[in-house]
Each structure stands twice: as structure tokens, then as C-alpha cells.
Design a protein around this motif. Structure first.
Motif, PDB file in Angstrom:
ATOM      1  N   ALA A   1      42.884  28.220  47.886  1.00 35.24           N
ATOM      2  CA  ALA A   1      43.212  29.335  46.997  1.00 35.24           C
ATOM      3  C   ALA A   1      44.251  28.892  45.970  1.00 35.24           C
ATOM      4  O   ALA A   1      45.117  28.063  46.261  1.00 35.24           O
ATOM      5  CB  ALA A   1      43.729  30.519  47.808  1.00 35.24           C
TER       6      ALA A   1
ATOM      7  N   GLN B   1      37.878  35.439  38.304  1.00 36.11           N
ATOM      8  CA  GLN B   1      38.087  35.912  39.677  1.00 36.11           C
ATOM      9  C   GLN B   1      36.759  36.174  40.369  1.00 36.11           C
ATOM     10  O   GLN B   1      36.598  35.879  41.563  1.00 36.11           O
ATOM     11  CB  GLN B   1      38.922  37.196  39.674  1.00 36.11           C
ATOM     12  CG  GLN B   1      40.399  36.974  39.894  1.00 36.11           C
ATOM     13  CD  GLN B   1      41.155  38.271  40.100  1.00 36.11           C
ATOM     14  OE1 GLN B   1      40.804  39.310  39.537  1.00 36.11           O
ATOM     15  NE2 GLN B   1      42.197  38.217  40.890  1.00 36.11           N
TER      16      GLN B   1
ATOM     17  N   THR C   1      43.856  34.209  42.268  1.00 33.83           N
ATOM     18  CA  THR C   1      44.651  35.403  41.980  1.00 33.83           C
ATOM     19  C   THR C   1      45.483  35.115  40.731  1.00 33.83           C
ATOM     20  O   THR C   1      45.706  33.956  40.379  1.00 33.83           O
ATOM     21  CB  THR C   1      45.585  35.768  43.145  1.00 33.83           C
ATOM     22  OG1 THR C   1      46.433  34.635  43.429  1.00 33.83           O
ATOM     23  CG2 THR C   1      44.777  36.135  44.395  1.00 33.83           C
TER      24      THR C   1
ATOM     25  N   ASP D   1      37.808  34.948  46.422  1.00 32.15           N
ATOM     26  CA  ASP D   1      39.193  35.044  46.903  1.00 32.15           C
ATOM     27  C   ASP D   1      40.005  33.773  46.643  1.00 32.15           C
ATOM     28  O   ASP D   1      41.134  33.645  47.109  1.00 32.15           O
ATOM     29  CB  ASP D   1      39.198  35.357  48.408  1.00 32.15           C
ATOM     30  CG  ASP D   1      38.416  34.326  49.219  1.00 32.15           C
ATOM     31  OD1 ASP D   1      37.767  33.450  48.598  1.00 32.15           O
ATOM     32  OD2 ASP D   1      38.464  34.391  50.455  1.00 32.15           O
ATOM     33  N   ARG D   2      39.439  32.850  45.883  1.00 31.24           N
ATOM     34  CA  ARG D   2      40.166  31.605  45.608  1.00 31.24           C
ATOM     35  C   ARG D   2      41.136  31.732  44.433  1.00 31.24           C
ATOM     36  O   ARG D   2      41.972  30.861  44.214  1.00 31.24           O
ATOM     37  CB  ARG D   2      39.182  30.472  45.308  1.00 31.24           C
ATOM     38  CG  ARG D   2      38.516  29.887  46.558  1.00 31.24           C
ATOM     39  CD  ARG D   2      37.490  28.851  46.155  1.00 31.24           C
ATOM     40  NE  ARG D   2      38.068  27.848  45.249  1.00 31.24           N
ATOM     41  CZ  ARG D   2      37.328  27.109  44.427  1.00 31.24           C
ATOM     42  NH1 ARG D   2      36.020  27.273  44.367  1.00 31.24           N
ATOM     43  NH2 ARG D   2      37.915  26.215  43.650  1.00 31.24           N
TER      44      ARG D   2
END
Length: 345
Positions: free
Chosen positions: A273, A228, A236, A233-234
Motif C-alpha cells: 500500500a 484509487q 490512499t 486499497d493500495r
């Protein structure tokens, strides 16, 4: 040895003491009772009274002989050398034969005085049964030696796979840190600390054959947290596992190469993402593990296993033989790796 270190492939190996108890307290007495009943029927002398007498004497004889030997076994073991102690069990049937010679005859047959009185035949039959028993137990013993040899080979192969698995994700992570050192030194520093925690956990798990599922998921989570920070932020992720399943034994380092494969092929190649899910369920007597990623669809029938998937599939084969399955399926929603293994609780 902790029960978590006992591979499922070893489950079902016969217990010598338990097998001997079944033979001496159930199989062998009933065989002799049926044999004696057939003799009584052939002589037209079968009565319920004689059958009850035979059943009581045969069973009490075997039980008394079996218990007597169990009492004497520790004493006899001390009298023998180390090599002979493992074969003390051979004396158990002879103790029972001597015991029967003392309490015989089993029944008093109403045979005509003209008929020959054969008194040695029961002892001959018991000796023949003893030879059969010894042959069977020696076959079991050979089976044990063969199994132990296979088990040692299996452990060696598993250790090699773990040695391959650790450098595999380590080199990939070091390459990641190297790429960040120049442009994002603080980020690279944080990644080094995370990698240290990950390696510490992986080294602890590598010492064991089986660990609770909870620990395996913790290692996967450490790896995903590290990734992460790489993808910002790509990436989760979520882990869905009911608390009742957390103590299920699973092979150590099973999930890491599969999760790493999901990051490598489902997240890293894309600017968009992505999400990774780890889903654990118990269905009937099997544990179902699914690792999902949101990468693009591909032809899963033409997949050539990379190093991570090869390690995972060979680990499953060594631990479970044909009792475990591994499948990789791709759709427009992403790719899922499915693992099914026997649940031990």
C-alpha cells in the motif's frame, strides 16, 4: 483580461500613462526648479521669495499643461489616423512649452542693466528636455514591443506544453482502462466515466494561463480518485491546503504531471500500500507546494526527468523565470517534489 490570465512575468512592465505622470508632475518640474535655483545661486540672487515663486510657477505650469493636454488628447486622437493616434502623447511636452511661453518669465531676476538679457535660453532648455523626454519614451515603447513579442512566444510555448501534457496522462489512463477491460469490465466502465470528468476539467483549465489553486487541486483530486479505483486499497491520498490559499493564482495543469509522476514511480511498481500527500503552505511571500509519495528511496542526484517532470519544470520557467524553483528529494520515507512560486495575494 482576467487578472488570473496575467502571468507574473508581466508584472512590472511600465505603464505609459503612469510613467508620463511621474515625469511631468514630479521629475521634470523638480529638475527645472533645481536648475533655476542653481542659476540664482550663481548670480548671487537666490532668495526664499524667488525660490517659492519659481516653485509655484514651474509646478503650476507643468500641472496646467499636463491637464490641458489630457483634456485635448481625445479631440486630437480623433483628428489623426489610426497609426498616428498611438503617438499623440508626443504633443504633450510641446503644449507645456507653449504654455510656459505664455506665462513667462518664471522669475524676474535683479540683473544689472549692463548684463545681457537672455530671454530665449529657458525655451531652448525646455526644447532640449523635450528631446530627452521623447527619446526616453520611445525607448520605453521599444521595450513594450519587445516584451509583447516575448509574451506571445511564451504563450505559444505554454500552449504546446499543455497539448503535450493532456495526451501524456490520457494515454497512460487509456492503457490502464485497456488492461481492465477483459478481466474487470465494470471497473473499466467506471474508469471511463471518471476519465471523462477528468478530461472535461482539464480542457476547461487548459484554456487559461492561470487558475485559482482550488481548481488545480480539484483536477489533481479527480486524477487520484481515478487511480484509487485502479489500485483499489493500495492507494490512499490526502490534500492539505488552508482555505485562505485556495484563491491563489497558479499555472493551469501544473500539478497534474507531478501527481501522475508520484503514482507512476511511487505507487504502481510496488505490491504494498502507498500514500500520496499534497501539501500547500504560504511562507513569507512564496507559495510552497509539496507532493509526497511513499515509494522506495533512490539516488535523487541522478534523476533523469521524465516527460511529466519536464513539462512541469518548463511551465515554471516560462511563467516565473528564476522566481520559481523545483526540486525532487528522496529519503527512506519516500519521495517529495517541491515547488516554490511567488504568492500573488
Amino acid at each position: 483580461m482576467d487578472k488570473l490570465d496575467m502571468p507574473p512575468s508581466q508584472i512590472g512592465l511600465y505603464s505609459k500613462r503612469k510613467t508620463q505622470a511621474w515625469i511631468f508632475l514630479l521629475i521634470w518640474p523638480w529638475f527645472n526648479i533645481l536648475l533655476l535655483s542653481c542659476v540664482l545661486l550663481a548670480l548671487d540672487a537666490f532668495t526664499l521669495q524667488l525660490f517659492a515663486q519659481a516653485t509655484f510657477k514651474v509646478w503650476s505650469g507643468f500641472c496646467a499643461g499636463y491637464l490641458l493636454f489630457n483634456i485635448l488628447e481625445p479631440v486630437l486622437a480623433r483628428l489623426f489616423t489610426v497609426n498616428l493616434r498611438h503617438n499623440v502623447w508626443l504633443f504633450r511636452p510641446f503644449v507645456i512649452i507653449v504654455f510656459y511661453a505664455l506665462i513667462g518669465p518664471i522669475v524676474n531676476l535683479p540683473i544689472n542693466s549692463a548684463a545681457p538679457q537672455v530671454t530665449f535660453l529657458p525655451i531652448v532648455i525646455m526644447l532640449l528636455e523635450t528631446l530627452v523626454y521623447i527619446a526616453v519614451m520611445l525607448m520605453f515603447k521599444q521595450q513594450t514591443y519587445h516584451f509583447q513579442s516575448q509574451l506571445q512566444t511564451q504563450k505559444a510555448e505554454l500552449q504546446i506544453l499543455k497539448m503535450q501534457s493532456n495526451p501524456h496522462f490520457l494515454f497512460n489512463t487509456l492503457n490502464l482502462i485497456a488492461s481492465e477491460v477483459t478481466h474487470h469490465p465494470q471497473k473499466a466502465k467506471a474508469l471511463i466515466y471518471d476519465l471523462s470528468d477528468l478530461l472535461r476539467e482539464a480542457m476547461q483549465q487548459a484554456k487559461q494561463q492561470f487558475i485559482p489553486l482550488e481548481q488545480e487541486l480539484k483536477l489533481a483530486e479527480l486524477y487520484l480518485v481515478l487511480q484509487q479505483k485502479r489500485f483499489a486499497d493500495r492507494l490512499t491520498f490526502d490534500i492539505d491546503c488552508h482555505s485562505e490559499l485556495e484563491q491563489q493564482p497558479v499555472p493551469s495543469l501544473l500539478l497534474l504531471p507531478i501527481v501522475e509522476n508520484a503514482v507512476k514511480y511511487g505507487i504502481a511498481p510496488y505490491a504494498k500500500a502507498g500514500h500520496i500527500s499534497i501539501i500547500i503552505e504560504k511562507k513569507h511571500s512564496n507559495l510552497h507546494i509539496e507532493v509526497q509519495d511513499t515509494g522506495d528511496q533512490f539516488d535523487d542526484s541522478q534523476v533523469v526527468q521524465a516527460e511529466g517532470l519536464r513539462i512541469a519544470t518548463e511551465t515554471l520557467k516560462l511563467h516565473y523565470q528564476s522566481q520559481a524553483t523545483f526540486a525532487l528529494k528522496s529519503s527512506h520515507e519516500g519521495t517529495s517534489a517541491f515547488i516554490q512560486i511567488p504568492a500573488l495575494h
